[in-house]
Design a protein around this motif. Structure first.
Motif, PDB file in Angstrom:
ATOM      1  N   UNK A 120     -78.276 -73.015  48.439  1.00 56.19           N
ATOM      2  CA  UNK A 120     -78.631 -73.690  47.182  1.00 56.19           C
ATOM      3  C   UNK A 120     -77.958 -73.118  45.938  1.00 56.19           C
ATOM      4  N   UNK A 121     -76.908 -72.300  46.105  1.00 55.63           N
ATOM      5  CA  UNK A 121     -76.271 -71.672  44.955  1.00 55.63           C
ATOM      6  C   UNK A 121     -75.026 -72.441  44.513  1.00 55.63           C
ATOM      7  N   UNK A 122     -74.750 -72.359  43.226  1.00 53.56           N
ATOM      8  CA  UNK A 122     -73.542 -72.986  42.692  1.00 53.56           C
ATOM      9  C   UNK A 122     -72.319 -72.239  43.218  1.00 53.56           C
ATOM     10  N   UNK A 123     -71.273 -72.965  43.636  1.00 50.04           N
ATOM     11  CA  UNK A 123     -70.065 -72.290  44.107  1.00 50.04           C
ATOM     12  C   UNK A 123     -69.490 -71.353  43.048  1.00 50.04           C
ATOM     13  N   UNK A 124     -68.961 -70.221  43.501  1.00 50.06           N
ATOM     14  CA  UNK A 124     -68.411 -69.232  42.587  1.00 50.06           C
ATOM     15  C   UNK A 124     -67.121 -68.643  43.115  1.00 50.06           C
ATOM     16  N   UNK A 125     -66.358 -68.046  42.212  1.00 46.47           N
ATOM     17  CA  UNK A 125     -65.098 -67.404  42.559  1.00 46.47           C
ATOM     18  C   UNK A 125     -65.027 -66.085  41.785  1.00 46.47           C
ATOM     19  N   UNK A 126     -64.903 -64.970  42.516  1.00 47.07           N
ATOM     20  CA  UNK A 126     -64.812 -63.644  41.913  1.00 47.07           C
ATOM     21  C   UNK A 126     -63.360 -63.203  41.982  1.00 47.07           C
ATOM     22  N   UNK A 127     -62.776 -62.858  40.840  1.00 49.01           N
ATOM     23  CA  UNK A 127     -61.353 -62.539  40.786  1.00 49.01           C
ATOM     24  C   UNK A 127     -61.135 -61.219  40.031  1.00 49.01           C
ATOM     25  N   UNK A 128     -59.998 -60.543  40.238  1.00 47.77           N
ATOM     26  CA  UNK A 128     -59.751 -59.267  39.567  1.00 47.77           C
ATOM     27  C   UNK A 128     -59.588 -59.444  38.056  1.00 47.77           C
ATOM     28  N   UNK A 129     -60.317 -58.646  37.296  1.00 47.08           N
ATOM     29  CA  UNK A 129     -60.234 -58.698  35.838  1.00 47.08           C
ATOM     30  C   UNK A 129     -58.921 -58.104  35.348  1.00 47.08           C
ATOM     31  N   UNK A 130     -58.447 -58.599  34.227  1.00 41.50           N
ATOM     32  CA  UNK A 130     -57.279 -58.013  33.573  1.00 41.50           C
ATOM     33  C   UNK A 130     -57.627 -56.632  33.012  1.00 41.50           C
ATOM     34  N   UNK A 131     -56.630 -55.778  32.915  1.00 39.92           N
ATOM     35  CA  UNK A 131     -56.812 -54.516  32.214  1.00 39.92           C
ATOM     36  C   UNK A 131     -57.425 -53.397  33.018  1.00 39.92           C
ATOM     37  N   UNK A 132     -57.561 -53.555  34.344  1.00 30.37           N
ATOM     38  CA  UNK A 132     -58.216 -52.489  35.104  1.00 30.37           C
ATOM     39  C   UNK A 132     -57.316 -51.276  35.284  1.00 30.37           C
ATOM     40  N   UNK A 133     -56.001 -51.424  35.025  1.00 28.78           N
ATOM     41  CA  UNK A 133     -55.108 -50.281  35.156  1.00 28.78           C
ATOM     42  C   UNK A 133     -55.463 -49.148  34.214  1.00 28.78           C
ATOM     43  N   UNK A 134     -55.999 -49.472  33.043  1.00 29.77           N
ATOM     44  CA  UNK A 134     -56.371 -48.439  32.080  1.00 29.77           C
ATOM     45  C   UNK A 134     -57.864 -48.230  31.972  1.00 29.77           C
ATOM     46  N   UNK A 135     -58.627 -48.767  32.949  1.00 27.20           N
ATOM     47  CA  UNK A 135     -60.087 -48.747  32.856  1.00 27.20           C
ATOM     48  C   UNK A 135     -60.658 -47.345  32.754  1.00 27.20           C
ATOM     49  N   UNK A 136     -60.145 -46.425  33.564  1.00 27.39           N
ATOM     50  CA  UNK A 136     -60.735 -45.091  33.623  1.00 27.39           C
ATOM     51  C   UNK A 136     -59.951 -44.067  32.810  1.00 27.39           C
ATOM     52  N   UNK A 137     -59.001 -44.532  32.016  1.00 28.46           N
ATOM     53  CA  UNK A 137     -58.251 -43.617  31.157  1.00 28.46           C
ATOM     54  C   UNK A 137     -58.970 -43.435  29.833  1.00 28.46           C
ATOM     55  N   UNK A 138     -58.911 -42.240  29.290  1.00 29.99           N
ATOM     56  CA  UNK A 138     -59.473 -41.994  27.963  1.00 29.99           C
ATOM     57  C   UNK A 138     -58.642 -42.706  26.927  1.00 29.99           C
TER      58      UNK A 138
END
Length: 327
Positions: free
Chosen positions: A228-246
């Motif tokens: 009963x759930x609406x169809x969804x699509x999970x995709x890689x977010x932009x900008x994850x290359x610098x996610x854990x950098x200070x």
């Protein structure tokens, strides 16, 4: 074989973006068990190693076969664009046990021996208890591994949605989906997700599609959700290359000594797919110089490129990710 979503006219009017802390929580659990996802997240993995060891994640991992059916009820599409974790986990706790049983049974049947295991039998023998057990476990994962980092994660997800919303206005849905991921292609009224296992067709039937960026799903695109759930699509977010950098973090000296300062700067500046002119502006360099360094890095297997519209976008290969993350 590809996974295909078939749109009708009304589905095109019901496509929306949403941000989901529950999606990030369950995708983080998958990432812990899948080394090919680790590249961008090595700093986070080092930080949470001891905390993760205190969690018994076997029930979740058992329900997450790599490439098979994963239960929709543990990660339903969010009810709104900015749903809180508390709102989403309340929806998990309220799921019909019969629906949960069918969802779990399908997932367990697709992993050899999972259905007959002690944990698998416990989950199926009492689905009402299993729903609460899984919800409680997801809540502990959220509190331990995700919530301390949520402001940083949310900023990346919100920036992705803002960017792609503008692109939707500029180029329409067909143009947008080609930019969201190279695994997505649009033909007529059909969206094809390449690189998935199994030949699966889904007619949206007027429900539309929820597009959800995730920092942990890379390099995959995950699609589905049955009634009963609406169809969804999970995709890689932009900008994850610098996610854990200070903020303002310089290129590591060890990498600069290996590649040369400017070339290492170019490699580390690609925290999201970008073209030559964007990188030149970001680094304050001449486009011709950046172009030369990009060619060398691509030739060395550290970058890949793809054409999008009138520009060529560069991004890290797994080798490039490993090299920048390890330093």
């Amino acid at each position: 074989m590809p996974f295909q979503l078939h749109f009708g006219e009304s589905d095109l009017l019901r496509c929306r973006f949403a941000l989901s802390p529950l999606v990030e929580t369950q995708e983080a659990v998958r990432t812990l068990a899948r080394p090919y996802r680790h590249g961008y997240h090595l700093p986070w993995l080092r930080q949470i190693r001891e905390a993760a060891a205190t969690l018994d994640l076997e029930p979740l991992w058992l329900l997450m076969p790599d490439g098979g059916h994963n239960p929709d009820f543990i990660c339903p599409p969010p009810i709104g664009p900015l749903a809180t974790f508390e709102e989403e986990i309340a929806g998990v706790r309220a799921v019909d046990p019969e629906v949960a049983w069918a969802d779990m049974e399908l997932a367990l049947s697709e992993r050899l021996g999972a259905r007959e295991s002690v944990t698998g039998r416990r989950l199926l023998d009492d689905p009402a208890r299993a729903v609460l057990e899984i919800a409680d476990l997801l809540a502990r994962v959220w509190q331990t591994l995700i919530e301390p980092y949520w402001p940083r994660l949310r900023a990346v997800l919100e920036a992705d949605i803002a960017h792609h919303s503008r692109r939707l206005a500029d180029s329409g849905l067909a143009g947008l989906l080609g930019e969201v991921s190279t695994q997505l292609s649009w033909n007529g009224s059909t969206l094809t997700v390449k690189g998935t296992r199994g030949d699966h067709q889904q007619v949206l039937g007027g429900q539309g599609l929820v597009l959800m960026p995730s920092v942990f799903v890379w390099p995959e695109v995950v699609g589905g959700h049955q009634e009963p759930w609406q169809p969804g699509l999970i995709y890689p977010a932009r900008g994850i290359g610098g996610l854990w950098s200070a903020a303002g973090e310089r290129t590591p000296d060890a990498l600069a000594r290996l590649l040369g300062r400017v070339r290492a700067d170019v490699l580390c500046a690609l925290d999201e797919p970008a073209g030559t002119s964007t990188l030149a502006h970001r680094l304050g360099l001449a486009p011709s110089s950046v172009s030369a360094h990009l060619s060398v890095l691509r030739g060395a297997g550290l970058l890949t490129s793809r054409r999008y519209g009138h520009q060529v976008l560069y991004e890290h290969t797994p080798l490039g990710i490993a090299l920048t993350a390890s330093t």
